[in-house]
Design an enzyme around this catalytic site. Structure first.
Site, PDB file in Angstrom:
ATOM      1  N   ASP A 256      11.890  -2.695  10.078  1.00  0.00           N
ATOM      2  CA  ASP A 256      10.949  -2.130   9.108  1.00  0.00           C
ATOM      3  C   ASP A 256       9.924  -1.311   9.886  1.00  0.00           C
ATOM      4  O   ASP A 256       9.028  -1.866  10.533  1.00  0.00           O
ATOM      5  CB  ASP A 256      10.282  -3.267   8.329  1.00  0.00           C
ATOM      6  CG  ASP A 256       9.326  -2.772   7.253  1.00  0.00           C
ATOM      7  OD1 ASP A 256       9.138  -1.541   7.134  1.00  0.00           O
ATOM      8  OD2 ASP A 256       8.762  -3.612   6.528  1.00  0.00           O
TER       9      ASP A 256
ATOM     10  N   GLY B 223       3.283  -2.402   7.393  1.00  0.00           N
ATOM     11  CA  GLY B 223       2.088  -2.782   6.657  1.00  0.00           C
ATOM     12  C   GLY B 223       1.700  -4.214   6.910  1.00  0.00           C
ATOM     13  O   GLY B 223       1.738  -4.708   8.043  1.00  0.00           O
ATOM     14  N   TRP B 224       1.362  -4.928   5.837  1.00  0.00           N
ATOM     15  CA  TRP B 224       0.955  -6.325   5.950  1.00  0.00           C
ATOM     16  C   TRP B 224       2.144  -7.278   5.829  1.00  0.00           C
ATOM     17  O   TRP B 224       1.962  -8.478   5.649  1.00  0.00           O
ATOM     18  CB  TRP B 224      -0.095  -6.655   4.898  1.00  0.00           C
ATOM     19  CG  TRP B 224      -1.424  -6.016   5.154  1.00  0.00           C
ATOM     20  CD1 TRP B 224      -2.435  -6.501   5.957  1.00  0.00           C
ATOM     21  CD2 TRP B 224      -1.906  -4.775   4.621  1.00  0.00           C
ATOM     22  NE1 TRP B 224      -3.499  -5.644   5.954  1.00  0.00           N
ATOM     23  CE2 TRP B 224      -3.222  -4.566   5.141  1.00  0.00           C
ATOM     24  CE3 TRP B 224      -1.379  -3.821   3.757  1.00  0.00           C
ATOM     25  CZ2 TRP B 224      -3.979  -3.452   4.820  1.00  0.00           C
ATOM     26  CZ3 TRP B 224      -2.138  -2.705   3.439  1.00  0.00           C
ATOM     27  CH2 TRP B 224      -3.431  -2.537   3.965  1.00  0.00           C
TER      28      TRP B 224
ATOM     29  N   CYS C  91      -5.735  12.115  -5.643  1.00  0.00           N
ATOM     30  CA  CYS C  91      -4.308  11.910  -5.401  1.00  0.00           C
ATOM     31  C   CYS C  91      -3.569  11.654  -6.712  1.00  0.00           C
ATOM     32  O   CYS C  91      -2.467  12.197  -6.933  1.00  0.00           O
ATOM     33  CB  CYS C  91      -4.099  10.744  -4.435  1.00  0.00           C
ATOM     34  SG  CYS C  91      -4.558  11.119  -2.723  1.00  0.00           S
TER      35      CYS C  91
ATOM     36  N   TYR D 295       0.852  -1.195   0.000  1.00  0.00           N
ATOM     37  CA  TYR D 295       0.000   0.000   0.000  1.00  0.00           C
ATOM     38  C   TYR D 295       0.888   1.245   0.000  1.00  0.00           C
ATOM     39  O   TYR D 295       0.827   2.092   0.887  1.00  0.00           O
ATOM     40  CB  TYR D 295      -0.920  -0.023   1.220  1.00  0.00           C
ATOM     41  CG  TYR D 295      -2.087   0.958   1.147  1.00  0.00           C
ATOM     42  CD1 TYR D 295      -2.520   1.475  -0.056  1.00  0.00           C
ATOM     43  CD2 TYR D 295      -2.753   1.337   2.299  1.00  0.00           C
ATOM     44  CE1 TYR D 295      -3.587   2.360  -0.108  1.00  0.00           C
ATOM     45  CE2 TYR D 295      -3.819   2.217   2.264  1.00  0.00           C
ATOM     46  CZ  TYR D 295      -4.231   2.723   1.054  1.00  0.00           C
ATOM     47  OH  TYR D 295      -5.298   3.617   0.997  1.00  0.00           O
ATOM     48  N   SER D 296       1.753   1.313  -1.009  1.00  0.00           N
ATOM     49  CA  SER D 296       2.638   2.466  -1.199  1.00  0.00           C
ATOM     50  C   SER D 296       3.042   2.500  -2.661  1.00  0.00           C
ATOM     51  O   SER D 296       2.721   1.590  -3.436  1.00  0.00           O
ATOM     52  CB  SER D 296       3.875   2.371  -0.288  1.00  0.00           C
ATOM     53  OG  SER D 296       4.600   1.180  -0.556  1.00  0.00           O
TER      54      SER D 296
ATOM     55  N   SER E 288      -1.290  -0.836  13.425  1.00  0.00           N
ATOM     56  CA  SER E 288      -2.585  -1.372  13.011  1.00  0.00           C
ATOM     57  C   SER E 288      -2.743  -2.813  13.485  1.00  0.00           C
ATOM     58  O   SER E 288      -1.938  -3.685  13.152  1.00  0.00           O
ATOM     59  CB  SER E 288      -2.707  -1.319  11.489  1.00  0.00           C
ATOM     60  OG  SER E 288      -3.785  -2.122  11.044  1.00  0.00           O
TER      61      SER E 288
ATOM     62  N   GLY F 162       6.785   0.756  10.170  1.00  0.00           N
ATOM     63  CA  GLY F 162       5.572   0.901   9.371  1.00  0.00           C
ATOM     64  C   GLY F 162       5.500  -0.218   8.353  1.00  0.00           C
ATOM     65  O   GLY F 162       5.460   0.013   7.146  1.00  0.00           O
TER      66      GLY F 162
ATOM     67  N   VAL G 234      17.416  -6.184  10.585  1.00  0.00           N
ATOM     68  CA  VAL G 234      16.731  -5.133   9.837  1.00  0.00           C
ATOM     69  C   VAL G 234      15.465  -4.737  10.581  1.00  0.00           C
ATOM     70  O   VAL G 234      14.703  -5.603  11.040  1.00  0.00           O
ATOM     71  CB  VAL G 234      16.364  -5.610   8.415  1.00  0.00           C
ATOM     72  CG1 VAL G 234      15.648  -4.504   7.639  1.00  0.00           C
ATOM     73  CG2 VAL G 234      17.606  -6.073   7.665  1.00  0.00           C
TER      74      VAL G 234
END
Length: 419
Positions: free
Chosen positions: A178, A182-183, A365, A141-142, A204, A180, A176
């Site tokens: 990460d 996401g999924w 957007c 989602y980016s 989330s 944020g 590492v």
């Protein structure tokens, strides 16, 4: 309608806008320069005044509520006219207006830990099925990375992950972080492709649950784990840090806090990669409609807001890339998938108002990434001057080695995407 007409006459300099009022009368607003054209209809007497007084909020609300419709052409036609003309005016702003805008912006984005989690939940804890209907299979989602506008979404998102991993100079066994996550798609990609050990952070609950399950299903739970945790609370130290699509939620009042924490989390020879939507314009607030309905607390940085924090901490900006048009192509692909499932989303998940909100979000957007000052920054950051090679050849070499067909990425005509 009188107040709105005065506003539109000042606004339209490029192309043409036609407004049909609630009585059915057409009002024409031609610009001085050739450009796109659009037609909108206003369905009640009050909406014109509301839009004139607060266009950045009320245009989107009027479309969501069906009080503003598109009787000829498409929603994107209207948004293209609006965004192109707003961009034209932005280029001609006075120095005083810029200073006032910067002062206004500074007061809008206080984002402490508790508020940050609520802001994230507002958007990312929506129906799990909704995201599966318009994102790629890996749920990126980016902004994707298009070698050519003809690339499909799955290929472009895979290319994005490969492009980011190439900038991290990863080795087996490295730790590492990460921020944020996401999924979990990027974390899993890094672990599979490099043998690194990856920790992902998210606020989330929905994303945390999906990411944890995916790691177990992939047989990578011993090297990839996910925490429901604010980055400010993370205690570890890492060889590499990556953050994709999260910095937009930090808020400009917290940039010093973010980079100070990144400095503490990163080993002396460490490397970080920040991937964020950014503005090529001077600092300014996110549109009020986006803040209210889509991303509460969202703020898009200018490079001039990021660089001073790196300088104060003694961090090196070892590489910088501006991904122009790539997010426009990504949003176009998302909207096309959303439209294919629109009836199902309206009837079984949400309602017509939600669908109109979501398509306004995606298409406005896209228009801003094509016609205005939005781009995506990829900033490679190091604590040591010698942490990365002197030239960028290592990036292309890594991408070539890890491409599915083991060939160098093709260089397509991405400029055409914005024409």
């Amino acid at each position: 309608m009188i107040l709105l007409s005065m506003f539109i006459r000042r606004l339209i300099r490029v192309g043409r806008l036609t407004i049909i009022d609630h009585n059915g009368k057409r009002h024409e607003f031609p610009g001085e320069h050739e450009g796109p054209s659009a037609v909108i209809r206003l369905h009640d007497a009050k909406v014109a005044g509301e839009i004139a007084r607060n266009p950045r909020l009320k245009v989107g609300e009027a479309y969501m509520d069906g009080r503003l419709t598109i009787p000829e052409g498409t929603l994107y036609d209207f948004l293209e006219v609006a965004v192109r003309n707003l961009a034209w005016h932005n280029r001609t702003r006075s120095r005083l207006a810029l200073k006032l805008q910067k002062l206004l912006t500074a007061a809008q984005h206080y984002n402490p830990i508790g508020k940050a989690q609520k802001n994230v939940a507002h958007h990312y804890d929506l129906s799990d099925e909704l995201f599966s209907l318009f994102l790629d299979e890996d749920r990126q989602y980016s902004c994707a990375y298009y070698h050519d506008p003809s690339d499909d979404l799955e290929s472009a998102q895979e290319q994005k992950k490969r492009h980011i991993a190439a900038k991290l100079l990863l080795e087996p066994g490295q730790k590492v972080l990460d921020i944020g996550c996401g999924w979990g798609g990027l974390a899993l990609y890094i672990a599979r492709e490099t043998g690194a050990d990856v920790t992902g952070l998210t606020l989330s609950r929905e994303q945390h649950g999906v990411a944890t399950r995916r790691a177990a299903e992939a047989g990578l739970a011993d090297r990839v784990r996910f925490k429901l945790l604010d980055y400010r609370q993370e205690p570890g130290v890492y060889d590499r840090i990556v953050s994709v699509g999260m910095f937009e939620h930090v808020g400009n009042l917290h940039y010093g806090e973010f980079f100070a924490k990144l400095d503490r989390l990163l080993k002396p020879d460490g490397i970080a990669l920040l991937h964020t939507i950014g503005s090529a314009d001077v600092p300014g607030p996110v549109a009020s409609w986006i803040r209210k309905y889509i991303f509460p607390g969202g703020y898009l940085p200018s490079l001039s807001e990021i660089a001073p924090h790196l300088e104060r901490l003694g961090l090196w900006m070892t590489d910088f890339e501006s991904l122009r048009f790539h997010y426009a192509e990504t949003l176009k692909a998302w909207n096309e998938r959303f439209q294919r499932h629109r009836d199902h989303i309206r009837d079984d998940l949400y309602d017509e108002r939600f669908c109109r909100m979501w398509e306004f979000y995606l298409q406005s957007c896209e228009a801003n990434f094509r016609e205005s000052f939005l781009t995506v920054f990829q900033i490679q950051i190091a604590k040591s001057i010698g942490a990365v090679p002197m030239t960028r050849d290592y990036m292309l070499d890594w991408e070539r080695a890890h491409a599915p067909d083991n060939r160098a990425p093709k260089q397509g005509p991405m400029m055409a995407a914005g024409e």
